[in-house]
Write a protein that holds these residues in place. Sequence first.
Motif, PDB file in Angstrom:
ATOM      1  N   GLU A  56     -87.878  14.560 -88.621  1.00  0.00           N
ATOM      2  CA  GLU A  56     -87.111  13.642 -89.478  1.00  0.00           C
ATOM      3  C   GLU A  56     -86.088  12.859 -88.646  1.00  0.00           C
ATOM      4  OE1 GLU A  56     -87.570  16.925 -90.087  1.00  0.00           O
ATOM      5  OE2 GLU A  56     -89.172  16.565 -91.549  1.00  0.00           O
ATOM      6  N   ALA A  57     -85.409  13.569 -87.747  1.00  0.00           N
ATOM      7  CA  ALA A  57     -84.382  12.905 -86.935  1.00  0.00           C
ATOM      8  C   ALA A  57     -85.010  11.846 -86.036  1.00  0.00           C
ATOM      9  CB  ALA A  57     -83.637  13.944 -86.089  1.00  0.00           C
ATOM     10  N   LEU A  58     -86.180  12.173 -85.469  1.00  0.00           N
ATOM     11  CA  LEU A  58     -86.833  11.211 -84.589  1.00  0.00           C
ATOM     12  C   LEU A  58     -87.356  10.020 -85.386  1.00  0.00           C
ATOM     13  CD1 LEU A  58     -87.572  10.538 -81.706  1.00  0.00           C
ATOM     14  CD2 LEU A  58     -89.694  11.834 -81.979  1.00  0.00           C
ATOM     15  N   GLU A  59     -87.884  10.306 -86.577  1.00  0.00           N
ATOM     16  CA  GLU A  59     -88.345   9.199 -87.436  1.00  0.00           C
ATOM     17  C   GLU A  59     -87.183   8.250 -87.735  1.00  0.00           C
ATOM     18  OE1 GLU A  59     -92.168  10.998 -89.947  1.00  0.00           O
ATOM     19  OE2 GLU A  59     -90.181  10.976 -90.889  1.00  0.00           O
ATOM     20  N   ALA A  60     -86.016   8.824 -88.021  1.00  0.00           N
ATOM     21  CA  ALA A  60     -84.852   7.990 -88.354  1.00  0.00           C
ATOM     22  C   ALA A  60     -84.459   7.113 -87.165  1.00  0.00           C
ATOM     23  CB  ALA A  60     -83.682   8.883 -88.785  1.00  0.00           C
ATOM     24  N   ARG A  61     -84.494   7.693 -85.959  1.00  0.00           N
ATOM     25  CA  ARG A  61     -84.137   6.916 -84.765  1.00  0.00           C
ATOM     26  C   ARG A  61     -85.114   5.773 -84.536  1.00  0.00           C
ATOM     27  NH1 ARG A  61     -82.395  10.303 -79.391  1.00  0.00           N
ATOM     28  NH2 ARG A  61     -82.065   8.182 -78.617  1.00  0.00           N
ATOM     29  N   VAL A  62     -86.422   6.094 -84.653  1.00  0.00           N
ATOM     30  CA  VAL A  62     -87.437   5.066 -84.396  1.00  0.00           C
ATOM     31  C   VAL A  62     -87.373   3.989 -85.476  1.00  0.00           C
ATOM     32  CG1 VAL A  62     -89.914   4.623 -84.182  1.00  0.00           C
ATOM     33  CG2 VAL A  62     -88.920   6.671 -83.129  1.00  0.00           C
ATOM     34  N   SER A  63     -87.176   4.403 -86.704  1.00  0.00           N
ATOM     35  CA  SER A  63     -87.094   3.447 -87.805  1.00  0.00           C
ATOM     36  C   SER A  63     -85.930   2.476 -87.575  1.00  0.00           C
ATOM     37  CB  SER A  63     -86.922   4.190 -89.128  1.00  0.00           C
ATOM     38  OG  SER A  63     -86.917   3.277 -90.203  1.00  0.00           O
ATOM     39  N   GLN A  64     -84.818   3.035 -87.126  1.00  0.00           N
ATOM     40  CA  GLN A  64     -83.636   2.210 -86.833  1.00  0.00           C
ATOM     41  C   GLN A  64     -83.935   1.114 -85.805  1.00  0.00           C
ATOM     42  OE1 GLN A  64     -80.213   1.671 -87.355  1.00  0.00           O
ATOM     43  NE2 GLN A  64     -80.849   2.493 -89.336  1.00  0.00           N
ATOM     44  N   ILE A  65     -84.731   1.470 -84.803  1.00  0.00           N
ATOM     45  CA  ILE A  65     -85.091   0.480 -83.771  1.00  0.00           C
ATOM     46  C   ILE A  65     -85.787  -0.717 -84.415  1.00  0.00           C
ATOM     47  CG2 ILE A  65     -86.620   0.055 -81.784  1.00  0.00           C
ATOM     48  CD1 ILE A  65     -86.025   2.953 -80.883  1.00  0.00           C
ATOM     49  N   ASP A 103     -89.006  -0.489 -95.413  1.00  0.00           N
ATOM     50  CA  ASP A 103     -90.273   0.212 -95.658  1.00  0.00           C
ATOM     51  C   ASP A 103     -91.228   0.098 -94.468  1.00  0.00           C
ATOM     52  OD1 ASP A 103     -89.475   1.046 -98.091  1.00  0.00           O
ATOM     53  OD2 ASP A 103     -90.809  -0.250 -99.252  1.00  0.00           O
ATOM     54  N   VAL A 104     -91.253  -1.077 -93.869  1.00  0.00           N
ATOM     55  CA  VAL A 104     -92.130  -1.287 -92.706  1.00  0.00           C
ATOM     56  C   VAL A 104     -91.642  -0.425 -91.544  1.00  0.00           C
ATOM     57  CG1 VAL A 104     -92.886  -2.980 -90.978  1.00  0.00           C
ATOM     58  CG2 VAL A 104     -92.773  -3.623 -93.409  1.00  0.00           C
ATOM     59  N   ALA A 105     -90.345  -0.433 -91.312  1.00  0.00           N
ATOM     60  CA  ALA A 105     -89.766   0.348 -90.213  1.00  0.00           C
ATOM     61  C   ALA A 105     -90.053   1.839 -90.406  1.00  0.00           C
ATOM     62  CB  ALA A 105     -88.263   0.092 -90.136  1.00  0.00           C
ATOM     63  N   ASP A 106     -89.864   2.317 -91.629  1.00  0.00           N
ATOM     64  CA  ASP A 106     -90.116   3.738 -91.911  1.00  0.00           C
ATOM     65  C   ASP A 106     -91.583   4.089 -91.674  1.00  0.00           C
ATOM     66  OD1 ASP A 106     -87.500   4.185 -92.540  1.00  0.00           O
ATOM     67  OD2 ASP A 106     -87.796   4.306 -94.713  1.00  0.00           O
ATOM     68  N   CYS A 107     -92.455   3.190 -92.081  1.00  0.00           N
ATOM     69  CA  CYS A 107     -93.891   3.440 -91.965  1.00  0.00           C
ATOM     70  C   CYS A 107     -94.305   3.471 -90.491  1.00  0.00           C
ATOM     71  CB  CYS A 107     -94.621   2.349 -92.727  1.00  0.00           C
ATOM     72  SG  CYS A 107     -96.335   2.707 -92.973  1.00  0.00           S
ATOM     73  N   SER A 130    -100.841  -2.978 -90.147  1.00  0.00           N
ATOM     74  CA  SER A 130    -101.800  -2.379 -91.077  1.00  0.00           C
ATOM     75  C   SER A 130    -101.201  -1.189 -91.828  1.00  0.00           C
ATOM     76  CB  SER A 130    -103.039  -1.901 -90.311  1.00  0.00           C
ATOM     77  OG  SER A 130    -102.692  -0.858 -89.414  1.00  0.00           O
ATOM     78  N   ASN A 131    -100.280  -0.478 -91.192  1.00  0.00           N
ATOM     79  CA  ASN A 131     -99.821   0.807 -91.746  1.00  0.00           C
ATOM     80  C   ASN A 131     -99.119   0.681 -93.084  1.00  0.00           C
ATOM     81  OD1 ASN A 131     -99.220   0.451 -88.625  1.00  0.00           O
ATOM     82  ND2 ASN A 131    -100.344   2.361 -88.929  1.00  0.00           N
ATOM     83  N   PRO A 132     -98.147  -0.236 -93.237  1.00  0.00           N
ATOM     84  CA  PRO A 132     -97.553  -0.380 -94.574  1.00  0.00           C
ATOM     85  C   PRO A 132     -98.573  -0.873 -95.602  1.00  0.00           C
ATOM     86  CG  PRO A 132     -96.348  -1.704 -92.932  1.00  0.00           C
ATOM     87  CD  PRO A 132     -97.487  -1.078 -92.228  1.00  0.00           C
TER      88      PRO A 132
END
Lengths: 345, 345
Positions: B10-19, B28-32, B90-92
């Motif tokens: 979860e923590a890594l997802e949050a960091r990558v999403s933030q980027i 939504d795209v960033a999270d995906c 494609s992912n979202p």
Amino acid sequence: MSQKETVTIEALEARVSQIFEKIGALRDVADCLAHVIVAGERDHCAAHGLYRIEGCLRTIKAGQVKPDVEPALMSSDGAIVKVDAKMGFSNPAFAFGLPLLVEKAREFGLAAMVIQDCTHFSALWHETEAIAAHGLAGLAMCPSYATVAPFGGNAPLLGTNPLAFGWPRPNKDPYVFDFATSMAARGEIELYNRAGKPLPQGWGIDKDGKETTDPAAVLEGSMLPFGTHKGSAISTMIELLAGAMIGDLTSPEALEALGTTTLAPHHGELILALDPIKFSAGRTDNPFERAEMMLDAIAGQGARLPSQRRFAARKQTLAEGISLDENQLALLAKFEEKGLDGVSL
Amino acid sequence: MSQKETVTIEALEARVSQIFEKIGALRDVADCLAHVIVAGERDHCAAHGLYRIEGCLRTIKAGQVKPDVEPALMSSDGAIVKVDAKMGFSNPAFAFGLPLLVEKAREFGLAAMVIQDCTHFSALWHETEAIAAHGLAGLAMCPSYATVAPFGGNAPLLGTNPLAFGWPRPNKDPYVFDFATSMAARGEIELYNRAGKPLPQGWGIDKDGKETTDPAAVLEGSMLPFGTHKGSAISTMIELLAGAMIGDLTSPEALEALGTTTLAPHHGELILALDPIKFSAGRTDNPFERAEMMLDAIAGQGARLPSQRRFAARKQTLAEGISLDENQLALLAKFEEKGLDGVSL
């Protein structure tokens, strides 16, 4: 000088159909078997030609397939057509279900036909060519007998599990492939064995699971999937979709049920049809024209498209007829005269 | 001593999403994107992990993919769901269309999702695992760039065209495969090239169409399909179904449109979902139980099921977290600080 005879497709179909009718097949079943078998000769696929009459008769004689049953519609729910082959051959069941499959594919965009409780002996390009003739893309697959070890395994479990695909080409023969997901067909290994020749590398393993090029050892052991772990995964997918999912026998179950690979296997079949018109709706380009660019580019490299050789043979046959040699004429005469007494179990 | 850090998924997802959010991606795209990229690390697939952030950012910077668009439903006709990715990832688009695909598969027995106008950078097992999580069988495929010669050909035409399949296993990880229909991924050939090592036989040909084991010559020439003519036929099928049929770019068109293989390719994707409950209706056996017999028999031979290694890694990660090394931490820090300035075109 050896005897030869050139016959038309229609005349040969009539002769072969008569053989099956005489031993008790329904007229429609006999015609359907004859059509499929003569199509093998027409396309110069001897392994799927007149040679197959014997296997069909043997399986009938063994009581493992019924030549006198009409396929019936089991259900037509959503985009799935289920045809009950009633322990008969798959071919009349497919012919019976095809119009409804086509109708459903056009209605829903894609549809599936499930053939249940059938005996299967023929190539699957019949199915995908027939679907392509309606302007649809087709996929067909079925299990077989457990004669192939999974990649990394050591004993027969998967079948030679054929996979076939068809794509309609306007004013041309369709793009069609149909192949075993094993490195080779069992019959090919038998030919190497009879010729006393070593197999190419990677075709099989012995009964201890060790790689070998000895065809006799492979016949006692296992064949191998094509394309190592990738082919093995595709073959496993076929067991799951066209065996477990449709509630018909997987390859190990089919072998256990029959106890031999000398009769045609009993199982089910899964066929998908997709409508390019529905799939391309809302886009500007014509899907068939765009496909031609791809296929022309392949052919433009000098690479042969699958089935090209078969279509060339067909063209020749349609112009010149089918030439039967002495052995083929003798085989026809034998079964015409003796029927089921012409085969031993 | 090298720096290391263990983080939760979860923590890594949050960091990558933030980027991604920081450079203008919709939340939504960033999270995906973050979910897909961190899933690669979670499953110890470094080639699909944090390493991919750079390619995504580079493709965004080049203006070839839009991070700030919401996918939309183009049409829902019969058993086909069409999602417009609107030049986004494609992912979202897949995540957006999945609920409707599942609903349609349950209603009709089988259904298809078409993703149009997307950029694709990730593995396809995400799609087939997500479908299997709903108790459905899934198949996914897409073209790529023209880097693979057709069997018998001499120049790049096909893509590495991945094919993925998923089958749900009760209380177990699904049966999932996902592979390139080329002998190897382009990245593998690049690794051999950097290491100065010869390739295994059969991986590629040089620019004159001659077989070679020189990785540099293959990078200038063509890769080859897996499983000779059979893999080539399957790869061609993917071009037809997931390119021409759905009205999106084939691999040669995708390469021509972008002019480079250093950015993620733009094309479409085709996903099928099949409902084993509908397919097995009217039969006595439970399809999932019968599938287990087959899969257990494969594993019982000591053969590894595809994705097993990935699922074992996932289990470990879920218990222990993701361990990031110095390079990965530096990569994250760079993109957190510099965003799109961290990549060069």
